[in-house]
Design an enzyme around this catalytic site. Structure first.
Site, PDB file in Angstrom:
ATOM      1  CE1 TYR A   1      -3.645  -2.395   5.475  1.00 20.28           C
ATOM      2  CE2 TYR A   1      -3.257  -0.066   5.077  1.00 20.28           C
ATOM      3  CZ  TYR A   1      -3.539  -1.335   4.603  1.00 20.28           C
ATOM      4  OH  TYR A   1      -3.702  -1.536   3.249  1.00 20.28           O
TER       5      TYR A   1
ATOM      6  CB  SER B   1      -0.858  -0.025   1.275  1.00 24.02           C
ATOM      7  OG  SER B   1      -1.475   1.211   1.480  1.00 24.02           O
TER       8      SER B   1
HETATM    9  N1  LIG Z   1      -8.838  -0.663  -0.472  1.00 26.72           N
HETATM   10  C1  LIG Z   1      -7.786   0.109  -0.322  1.00 26.72           C
HETATM   11  O1  LIG Z   1      -7.906   1.335  -0.224  1.00 26.72           O
HETATM   12  C2  LIG Z   1      -6.409  -0.486  -0.298  1.00 26.72           C
HETATM   13  C3  LIG Z   1      -5.328   0.391  -0.486  1.00 26.72           C
HETATM   14  C4  LIG Z   1      -4.040  -0.139  -0.473  1.00 26.72           C
HETATM   15  C5  LIG Z   1      -3.850  -1.486  -0.264  1.00 26.72           C
HETATM   16  N2  LIG Z   1      -4.911  -2.313  -0.074  1.00 26.72           N
HETATM   17  C6  LIG Z   1      -4.657  -3.727   0.163  1.00 26.72           C
HETATM   18  O2  LIG Z   1      -5.297  -4.478  -0.838  1.00 26.72           O
HETATM   19  C7  LIG Z   1      -5.547  -5.797  -0.350  1.00 26.72           C
HETATM   20  C8  LIG Z   1      -6.963  -6.204  -0.698  1.00 26.72           C
HETATM   21  O3  LIG Z   1      -7.846  -5.387   0.013  1.00 26.72           O
HETATM   22  P1  LIG Z   1      -9.204  -4.814  -0.612  1.00 26.72           P
HETATM   23  O4  LIG Z   1      -9.103  -3.348  -0.643  1.00 26.72           O
HETATM   24  O5  LIG Z   1      -9.553  -5.524  -1.850  1.00 26.72           O
HETATM   25  O6  LIG Z   1     -10.218  -5.132   0.582  1.00 26.72           O
HETATM   26  P2  LIG Z   1     -11.413  -6.186   0.710  1.00 26.72           P
HETATM   27  O7  LIG Z   1     -12.446  -5.924  -0.321  1.00 26.72           O
HETATM   28  O8  LIG Z   1     -11.821  -6.120   2.140  1.00 26.72           O
HETATM   29  O9  LIG Z   1     -10.724  -7.588   0.405  1.00 26.72           O
HETATM   30  C9  LIG Z   1      -9.876  -8.218   1.320  1.00 26.72           C
HETATM   31  C10 LIG Z   1      -9.774  -9.677   0.958  1.00 26.72           C
HETATM   32  O10 LIG Z   1      -8.870 -10.328   1.869  1.00 26.72           O
HETATM   33  C11 LIG Z   1      -9.502 -11.509   2.367  1.00 26.72           C
HETATM   34  N3  LIG Z   1      -8.966 -11.825   3.677  1.00 26.72           N
HETATM   35  C12 LIG Z   1      -8.914 -11.033   4.781  1.00 26.72           C
HETATM   36  N4  LIG Z   1      -8.357 -11.699   5.795  1.00 26.72           N
HETATM   37  C13 LIG Z   1      -8.049 -12.946   5.341  1.00 26.72           C
HETATM   38  C14 LIG Z   1      -7.465 -14.096   5.915  1.00 26.72           C
HETATM   39  N5  LIG Z   1      -7.073 -14.118   7.193  1.00 26.72           N
HETATM   40  N6  LIG Z   1      -7.308 -15.190   5.150  1.00 26.72           N
HETATM   41  C15 LIG Z   1      -7.707 -15.198   3.863  1.00 26.72           C
HETATM   42  N7  LIG Z   1      -8.257 -14.138   3.248  1.00 26.72           N
HETATM   43  C16 LIG Z   1      -8.443 -13.028   3.985  1.00 26.72           C
HETATM   44  C17 LIG Z   1     -10.994 -11.174   2.358  1.00 26.72           C
HETATM   45  O11 LIG Z   1     -11.787 -12.333   2.237  1.00 26.72           O
HETATM   46  P3  LIG Z   1     -12.510 -13.099   3.436  1.00 26.72           P
HETATM   47  O12 LIG Z   1     -13.044 -12.093   4.381  1.00 26.72           O
HETATM   48  O13 LIG Z   1     -13.537 -13.908   2.712  1.00 26.72           O
HETATM   49  O14 LIG Z   1     -11.450 -13.967   4.023  1.00 26.72           O
HETATM   50  C18 LIG Z   1     -11.107 -10.404   1.059  1.00 26.72           C
HETATM   51  O15 LIG Z   1     -11.231 -11.282  -0.032  1.00 26.72           O
HETATM   52  C19 LIG Z   1      -5.240  -5.760   1.147  1.00 26.72           C
HETATM   53  O16 LIG Z   1      -3.971  -6.346   1.375  1.00 26.72           O
HETATM   54  C20 LIG Z   1      -5.217  -4.274   1.459  1.00 26.72           C
HETATM   55  O17 LIG Z   1      -4.396  -3.983   2.554  1.00 26.72           O
HETATM   56  C21 LIG Z   1      -6.195  -1.839  -0.092  1.00 26.72           C
END
Ligand SMILES: NC(=O)c1ccc[n+]([C@@H]2O[C@H](COP(=O)([O-])OP(=O)(O)OC[C@H]3O[C@@H](n4cnc5c(N)ncnc54)[C@H](OP(=O)(O)O)[C@@H]3O)[C@@H](O)[C@H]2O)c1
Length: 246
Positions: free
Chosen positions: A139, A126
């Site tokens: 985080y 991120s």
């Molecule tokens: N959205 C943003 O603004 C942003 C910005 C920078 C980086 N990111 C990064 O992008 C990545 C994806 O996030 P997202 O934004 O797409 O959020 P999201 O829609 O909440 O997706 C997160 C995913 O991770 C899975 N997950 C969470 N904990 C887990 C575990 N213990 N084991 C297996 N799967 C798990 C969730 O599925 P389940 O709940 O079904 O397990 C879900 O599929 C993350 O690493 C986040 O830090 C996001």
């Protein structure tokens, strides 16, 4: 190609699975069986329920799918608040997911890929990895681990003249389920998960080590190299404070 994506039940991971499934064999990993079932029905991806915060489940996942071409470590989440106001169990679970699970899968697959001299690993970090982040301290720290680990391994691979690629994806705000899980709402313009997925996959196959998904993220990265932490933390605090409900 055989591509394993963690966190594929939602957001960026699901967008990547949907982008890649037509030409590749996708193994979509997450904890929510119902969401994975829908993905399986609509795309034909192979799905696997696995909690990556649990090392024994990561090992089982690796043993079941040892022979893959691409690993995308995308599962992760955040939590907003002063550290003294946050829940310890949620914080530990975040570290186990964002750091320990990602580390374990990276290490196990790296060993196989290096022996084979082929393969791709993309770790989702991120913009938060570039500086300390008051009000999301844990985080930001977990993502700093992800970026530094990935960059150092990339250097090691180059020194060993290995064909294996490892890179790190650094998005800014993305419109996903992230906010709900982190108890916050963005006050900055968000990218779509689909756009981030396209930038990520294109640059991974170009073998770019640090993939910034927007101009704003590139600026933040440059800023983090020239500004002192005291100023960077002021910006991070001001930006996070607007999201804080209290
Ligand atoms: N959205 C943003 O603004 C942003 C910005 C920078 C980086 N990111 C990064 O992008 C990545 C994806 O996030 P997202 O934004 O797409 O959020 P999201 O829609 O909440 O997706 C997160 C995913 O991770 C899975 N997950 C969470 N904990 C887990 C575990 N213990 N084991 C297996 N799967 C798990 C969730 O599925 P389940 O709940 O079904 O397990 C879900 O599929 C993350 O690493 C986040 O830090 C996001």
């Amino acid at each position: 190609m055989k591509i394993l994506i963690t966190g594929a039940s939602s957001g960026i991971g699901m967008a990547m699975a949907k982008l890649l499934y037509k030409d590749n064999e996708i193994i979509a990993v997450a904890r929510s069986k119902e969401k994975l079932d829908i993905l399986e029905k609509t795309t034909g991806c192979v799905t696997e329920v696995c909690d990556v915060s649990d090392f024994s489940q990561c090992r089982k996942l690796f043993e079941k799918y040892t022979d893959i071409d691409v690993l995308i470590n995308n599962a992760g989440f955040g939590d907003l608040g002063y550290l003294n106001d946050t829940d310890l169990d949620k914080g530990i679970n975040m570290i186990n997911t964002n750091v320990t699970g990602l580390h374990a899968l990276t290490k196990m697959y790296l060993d196989v890929m290096v022996k084979r001299n082929s393969g791709y690993i993309l770790n989702v970090s991120s913009i938060a990895s570039f500086f300390p982040g008051p009000l999301m301290a844990t985080y930001y720290a977990t993502k700093a681990y992800v970026t530094h680990l990935s960059k150092a391994i990339s250097y090691e691979l180059k020194k060993q003249k290995s064909n294996v690629y490892i890179g790190v994806l650094c998005p800014g705000p993305v419109d996903t389920n992230f906010n709900k899980v982190a108890n916050c709402k963005f006050n900055l313009k968000s990218q779509t998960a689909e756009k981030v997925a396209i930038v990520a996959i294109k640059n991974m196959f170009k073998r770019k080590t640090v993939i910034c998904t927007s101009f704003g993220v590139k600026l933040a990265r440059i800023g983090s190299k020239i500004l002192p932490d005291s100023i960077l933390m002021k910006f991070a605090y001001m930006s996070q404070r607007k999201k804080y409900y209290k």
